[in-house]
Enzyme design. Structure first.
Site, mmCIF file in Angstrom:
data_model
loop_
_atom_site.group_PDB
_atom_site.id
_atom_site.type_symbol
_atom_site.label_atom_id
_atom_site.label_comp_id
_atom_site.label_asym_id
_atom_site.label_seq_id
_atom_site.Cartn_x
_atom_site.Cartn_y
_atom_site.Cartn_z
ATOM 1 N N CYS A 86 0.805 -1.217 0.000
ATOM 2 C CA CYS A 86 0.000 0.000 0.000
ATOM 3 C C CYS A 86 0.841 1.271 0.000
ATOM 4 O O CYS A 86 0.319 2.368 -0.206
ATOM 5 C CB CYS A 86 -0.925 0.011 1.214
ATOM 6 N N HIS A 335 -9.059 3.679 -1.624
ATOM 7 C CA HIS A 335 -7.724 3.110 -1.492
ATOM 8 C C HIS A 335 -7.369 2.189 -2.671
ATOM 9 O O HIS A 335 -7.323 0.976 -2.526
ATOM 10 C CB HIS A 335 -7.630 2.347 -0.166
#
Length: 390
Positions: A86, A335
């Site tokens: 991420c 996200h």
């Protein structure tokens, strides 16, 4: 060593886009970044590109960087793909800054993309899980939400709090995201809504978890030499810090902090010659609400155990003394893994140039971005500064 500046940034909306591909999303973000320079920059000016992506779903796992840069006309420009879970997008920005500061490039495209909504929930959980420790987390059935739930449980036990701080993160970030036309979940919610969400991984519920999103974001990083002939907006990259840690949660010394974030922040503050008190706002990595709570403390925005008080007092609200996630954060804005870090930079660029629309802060000078890989195996922090004429 030359300074590095962000001179443009843009992103797509984050969400679910059945008619888009990873190439078309990147193209939209790249064109948005060029437009933010008022059309004064084009592909011929670019020396290098760094692209962040996890490769969710297995699409174009090899050479995914050149696959998108060639698509947008960056013919022959050297391109490196960064994968740090991420934190891939944040590390792409870091490598762009390194290329500029080393003198090897004068203008670098730092981008990221991900497509996450075109597969089943089970497959999505698999691809999120690859960012955790393989043998003792993923292959034993622990989900990404489950890992953060362990951190949330440990925090609640250590500091004698309930889930209300996590719910306050959700309420705040949804309020901000409702003002962001690029947000995936652009709606508001009440504290009662957030406290009553469907369970995901106890003690975390649906309102404590970010969505999986499609999207792309791009930042343009330039050298001082490049700016000699450039009259547009520029934001100085004042500080950069990064760190790694064991990928598996059980291999770390604490469940109530992310040491990689703390070390990355210390390095960024030292380079920028500022302290946490001199940051006007921050975009932090809130994949789960507990992650934002930990970020306040890891970044030195408050003492250990005091994050719930910041939230209760409204300190990190859009109109508070230290706004956090004015974009809506991962929780509301979304996200898309590889695009998240560069999307944070796009928000900071908008805020520091006065172009954030309805969520614009009052004359901010310094902004911080904080991007985490997995549950803390990697972290990168940037401090950005709007230069004020003497």
């Amino acid at each position: 060593m030359t300074e590095a500046y962000v001179i443009g940034a843009g992103q797509t909306p984050f969400g679910a886009f059945a008619d888009e591909s990873y190439r078309s999303l990147f193209q939209r973000a790249y064109e948005s970044a060029l437009e933010s320079t008022d059309g004064t920059i084009d592909s011929d000016d670019v020396d290098e590109a760094v692209i962040g992506t996890l490769g969710v779903g297995g699409r174009q796992l090899g050479l995914s960087g050149p696959a998108v840069t060639e698509h947008v006309g960056l013919d022959g420009v050297p391109c490196t793909r960064v994968e740090n879970a991420c934190a891939a997008g944040g590390y792409a920005v870091r490598q762009a800054v390194q290329a500029v500061r080393s003198g090897m490039a004068d203008l670098v495209v730092a981008g990221g993309f991900e497509v996450m909504t075109d597969m089943s929930g089970d497959l999505t959980k698999y691809w999120l899980g690859v960012s955790g420790e393989t043998e003792w987390e993923r292959l034993t059935g622990t989900t990404f939400a489950g890992v953060y739930a362990q951190m949330a449980s440990a925090y609640m036990d250590r500091y004698d709090v309930d889930t209300e701080p996590f719910s306050r993160v959700a309420v705040k970030n949804h309020a901000n995201g409702a003002k962001n036309p690029n947000a995936h979940l652009g709606f508001t919610c009440s504290l009662e809504d957030a406290e009553g969400g469907a369970p995901v991984a106890d003690p975390l519920n649906l309102y404590h978890c970010c969505p999986t999103s499609d999207g792309a974001a791009v930042a343009l990083v330039a050298s001082e030499a490049f700016l000699e002939d450039y009259d547009g907006d520029r934001i100085r990259v004042a500080g950069v810090g990064a760190s790694s840690d064991p990928v598996g949660l059980a291999d770390r010394d604490t469940y109530t902090a992310i040491p990689a974030s703390e070390r990355a922040a210390e390095a960024a503050y030292e380079m920028a010659d500022v302290g946490p008190a001199e940051i006007d706002f921050a975009e932090v990595h809130d994949c789960f609400a507990i992650a934002e709570v930990l970020a306040y403390e890891d970044l030195g925005l408050c003492e250990r155990g005091e994050a719930p008080t910041l939230l209760e007092n409204g300190t990190t609200d859009l109109d508070g003394d230290l706004p956090v996630n004015p974009s809506g954060g991962l929780k509301s804005k979304g996200h898309p893994i590889g695009a998240t870090g560069t999307g944070q930079v796009a928000e900071v660029f908008k805020q520091l140039t006065g172009n954030a629309g309805e969520r614009q802060l009052d004359d901010p000078r310094r902004g911080l971005t904080h991007n985490v890989g997995g549950s803390g195996g990697a972290a990168v922090v940037h401090v950005f500064e709007r230069e004020v004429a003497e």
